[in-house]
Design a protein around this motif. Structure first.
Motif, PDB file in Angstrom:
ATOM      1  N   PHE A   1       1.007  -1.210   0.064  1.00 24.07           N
ATOM      2  CA  PHE A   1       0.081  -0.063  -0.022  1.00 24.07           C
ATOM      3  C   PHE A   1       0.694   1.182  -0.104  1.00 24.07           C
ATOM      4  CE2 PHE A   1      -2.059   3.241   2.516  1.00 24.07           C
ATOM      5  CZ  PHE A   1      -3.248   3.392   1.980  1.00 24.07           C
ATOM      6  N   LEU A   2       1.980   1.374   0.802  1.00 28.41           N
ATOM      7  CA  LEU A   2       2.678   2.436   0.909  1.00 28.41           C
ATOM      8  C   LEU A   2       3.584   2.561  -0.481  1.00 28.41           C
ATOM      9  CD1 LEU A   2       4.155   2.007   4.416  1.00 28.41           C
ATOM     10  CD2 LEU A   2       2.469   3.649   3.819  1.00 28.41           C
ATOM     11  N   GLU A   3       4.169   1.427  -0.977  1.00 26.24           N
ATOM     12  CA  GLU A   3       4.882   1.404  -2.064  1.00 26.24           C
ATOM     13  C   GLU A   3       4.017   2.157  -3.249  1.00 26.24           C
ATOM     14  OE1 GLU A   3       8.440  -1.632  -2.542  1.00 26.24           O
ATOM     15  OE2 GLU A   3       6.560  -2.442  -3.120  1.00 26.24           O
ATOM     16  N   GLU A   4       2.723   1.719  -3.491  1.00 23.59           N
ATOM     17  CA  GLU A   4       1.865   2.309  -4.354  1.00 23.59           C
ATOM     18  C   GLU A   4       1.741   3.560  -4.356  1.00 23.59           C
ATOM     19  OE1 GLU A   4      -0.615  -1.859  -4.846  1.00 23.59           O
ATOM     20  OE2 GLU A   4      -1.533  -0.412  -4.030  1.00 23.59           O
ATOM     21  N   ARG A   5       1.621   4.130  -3.135  1.00 23.61           N
ATOM     22  CA  ARG A   5       1.472   5.688  -2.936  1.00 23.61           C
ATOM     23  C   ARG A   5       2.861   6.244  -3.018  1.00 23.61           C
ATOM     24  NH1 ARG A   5      -2.258   2.569  -2.194  1.00 23.61           N
ATOM     25  NH2 ARG A   5      -4.341   2.942  -2.139  1.00 23.61           N
ATOM     26  N   HIS A   6       3.815   5.830  -3.046  1.00 22.40           N
ATOM     27  CA  HIS A   6       5.276   6.297  -3.189  1.00 22.40           C
ATOM     28  C   HIS A   6       5.625   7.075  -1.750  1.00 22.40           C
ATOM     29  CE1 HIS A   6       5.151   5.561  -7.311  1.00 22.40           C
ATOM     30  NE2 HIS A   6       4.122   6.194  -7.545  1.00 22.40           N
ATOM     31  N   VAL A   7       5.224   6.332  -0.788  1.00 21.86           N
ATOM     32  CA  VAL A   7       5.369   6.617   0.628  1.00 21.86           C
ATOM     33  C   VAL A   7       6.647   6.053   1.087  1.00 21.86           C
ATOM     34  CG1 VAL A   7       4.611   6.934   3.248  1.00 21.86           C
ATOM     35  CG2 VAL A   7       3.043   7.012   1.237  1.00 21.86           C
ATOM     36  N   ALA A   8       7.797   7.145   1.380  1.00 19.27           N
ATOM     37  CA  ALA A   8       9.119   6.479   1.794  1.00 19.27           C
ATOM     38  C   ALA A   8       8.984   5.605   3.072  1.00 19.27           C
ATOM     39  CB  ALA A   8      10.179   7.711   1.912  1.00 19.27           C
ATOM     40  N   HIS A   9       9.615   4.580   2.993  1.00 19.00           N
ATOM     41  CA  HIS A   9       9.628   3.763   4.362  1.00 19.00           C
ATOM     42  C   HIS A   9      10.595   2.755   4.239  1.00 19.00           C
ATOM     43  CE1 HIS A   9       6.999   1.377   1.700  1.00 19.00           C
ATOM     44  NE2 HIS A   9       7.196   0.402   2.483  1.00 19.00           N
ATOM     45  N   GLU A  10      10.962   2.107   5.273  1.00 20.35           N
ATOM     46  CA  GLU A  10      12.036   0.818   5.145  1.00 20.35           C
ATOM     47  C   GLU A  10      10.758  -0.315   5.555  1.00 20.35           C
ATOM     48  OE1 GLU A  10      15.355   0.788   7.460  1.00 20.35           O
ATOM     49  OE2 GLU A  10      16.109   2.592   6.804  1.00 20.35           O
ATOM     50  N   TYR A  11      11.010  -1.420   4.815  1.00 23.97           N
ATOM     51  CA  TYR A  11      10.241  -2.747   5.107  1.00 23.97           C
ATOM     52  C   TYR A  11      11.451  -4.018   5.110  1.00 23.97           C
ATOM     53  CZ  TYR A  11       7.170  -6.590   4.719  1.00 23.97           C
ATOM     54  OH  TYR A  11       6.380  -7.714   5.042  1.00 23.97           O
ATOM     55  N   GLN A  12      11.334  -4.788   6.019  1.00 23.54           N
ATOM     56  CA  GLN A  12      12.132  -5.986   5.816  1.00 23.54           C
ATOM     57  C   GLN A  12      11.291  -7.193   6.466  1.00 23.54           C
ATOM     58  OE1 GLN A  12      15.945  -4.125   7.624  1.00 23.54           O
ATOM     59  NE2 GLN A  12      16.709  -5.679   6.012  1.00 23.54           N
ATOM     60  N   GLU A  13      11.728  -8.342   6.032  1.00 26.10           N
ATOM     61  CA  GLU A  13      11.454  -9.652   6.449  1.00 26.10           C
ATOM     62  C   GLU A  13      12.373 -10.462   6.832  1.00 26.10           C
ATOM     63  OE1 GLU A  13       8.578 -11.526   3.646  1.00 26.10           O
ATOM     64  OE2 GLU A  13       7.358  -9.941   3.316  1.00 26.10           O
ATOM     65  N   PHE A  14      12.257 -11.264   8.101  1.00 31.57           N
ATOM     66  CA  PHE A  14      13.497 -11.761   8.551  1.00 31.57           C
ATOM     67  C   PHE A  14      12.819 -13.298   8.888  1.00 31.57           C
ATOM     68  CE2 PHE A  14      14.315  -7.312   9.593  1.00 31.57           C
ATOM     69  CZ  PHE A  14      15.559  -7.305   9.096  1.00 31.57           C
ATOM     70  N   PRO A  15      13.739 -14.230   9.099  1.00 30.59           N
ATOM     71  CA  PRO A  15      13.261 -15.397   9.613  1.00 30.59           C
ATOM     72  C   PRO A  15      12.903 -15.328  11.197  1.00 30.59           C
ATOM     73  CG  PRO A  15      15.488 -15.665   8.650  1.00 30.59           C
ATOM     74  CD  PRO A  15      15.187 -14.190   8.502  1.00 30.59           C
ATOM     75  N   GLY A  16      11.721 -15.956  11.386  1.00 27.03           N
ATOM     76  CA  GLY A  16      11.217 -15.776  12.856  1.00 27.03           C
ATOM     77  C   GLY A  16       9.731 -15.893  12.899  1.00 27.03           C
TER      78      GLY A  16
END
Length: 251
Positions: free
Chosen positions: A210-225
């Motif tokens: 949703f944020l990407e589609e609206r070009h809202v700057a943010h960090e996003y990461q997935e990790f094992p866990g």
């Protein structure tokens, strides 16, 4: 680092409440300090971050205070029928910390983060009160909870309809809707992470998309866990580093 439990009267809740606070005790650490408001999840309280993680050790030497409020099971929200937990954090807790400790009492000196219910709370409060917080993070956040099935939500959180009403999606507490309603240039720096085996992973992926589609700057990461303290103890260290950069802190 020094540690204290602050017992105070919350005007918003009209009752006694508490928060834990970790703050520098080294006179060499420069003042004023910045503040990281760190929120707990649905089944915990203000003591959990210091009991289950090494948060005190992770901020050692930084000009940074960590405030861990008690949000009970209130979703950090002013309930339709019930207590005003949003006001308690933003007015009572922030106000008391600003008045009592040698902190940078302005947006550029404040970050907010949390896990699960606290991840939802941090994102929601950071967006709604973007004039108060400069940096936001969420671990395993229940960010899309308001858009989920009402029956399932009530099973997890029986207080859900009393707090949010029967149709909360798109309402004033929905992070997706808040993003749509505010100037994107005023959105705080934002970091979101989640474990790939977490039951909330799809909510986090949806919000990231949703944020990407609206070009809202943010960090996003997935990790094992998964949805557990081993994950949160590890990744809160990355959240601290994220806030250190955004608050322009030096050790």
């Amino acid at each position: 680092m020094a540690f204290a439990t602050i017992n105070y009267h919350s005007h918003s809740l009209q009752k006694a409440s508490s928060f834990n606070i970790v703050f520098p005790d080294d006179p060499a650490v420069p003042r004023p300090w910045s503040v990281f408001y760190l929120l707990h999840g649905l089944s915990d309280d203000h003591t959990i971050w210091t009991r289950r993680t090494s948060i005190e050790r992770y901020v050692e030497g930084l000009p940074l205070v960590v405030v861990m409020p008690n949000g009970d099971r209130g979703w950090y929200t002013n309930a339709i029928d019930g207590y005003k937990y949003e006001d308690d954090i933003v007015k009572d807790v922030v106000g008391l910390v600003d008045r009592t400790f040698p902190v940078k009492a302005e947006r550029a000196g404040r970050a907010i983060g949390g896990l699960s219910m606290g991840g939802f709370g941090a994102v929601k409060l950071g967006l709604k009160h973007h004039e108060t917080f400069a940096s936001v993070n969420s671990h395993s956040g229940a960010i899309g909870f308001l858009r989920g099935d009402l029956k399932k939500n009530k099973e997890l959180s029986p207080e859900f309809p009393r707090i949010f009403g029967e149709k909360p999606a798109g309402g004033p507490e929905d992070p997706f809707a808040i993003v749509e309603q505010i100037d994107h240039g005023r959105i705080p720096a934002m970091r979101i992470d989640c474990g790939v085996d977490d039951f909330l992973i799809e909510q986090n992926r949806d919000f990231h998309k949703f944020l990407e589609e609206r070009h809202v700057a943010h960090e996003y990461q997935e990790f094992p866990g998964n949805h557990n303290w081993a994950y949160w103890d590890e990744h809160v260290q990355q959240a601290i580093a994220f806030h250190v950069r955004n608050l322009k802190l030096k050790s």
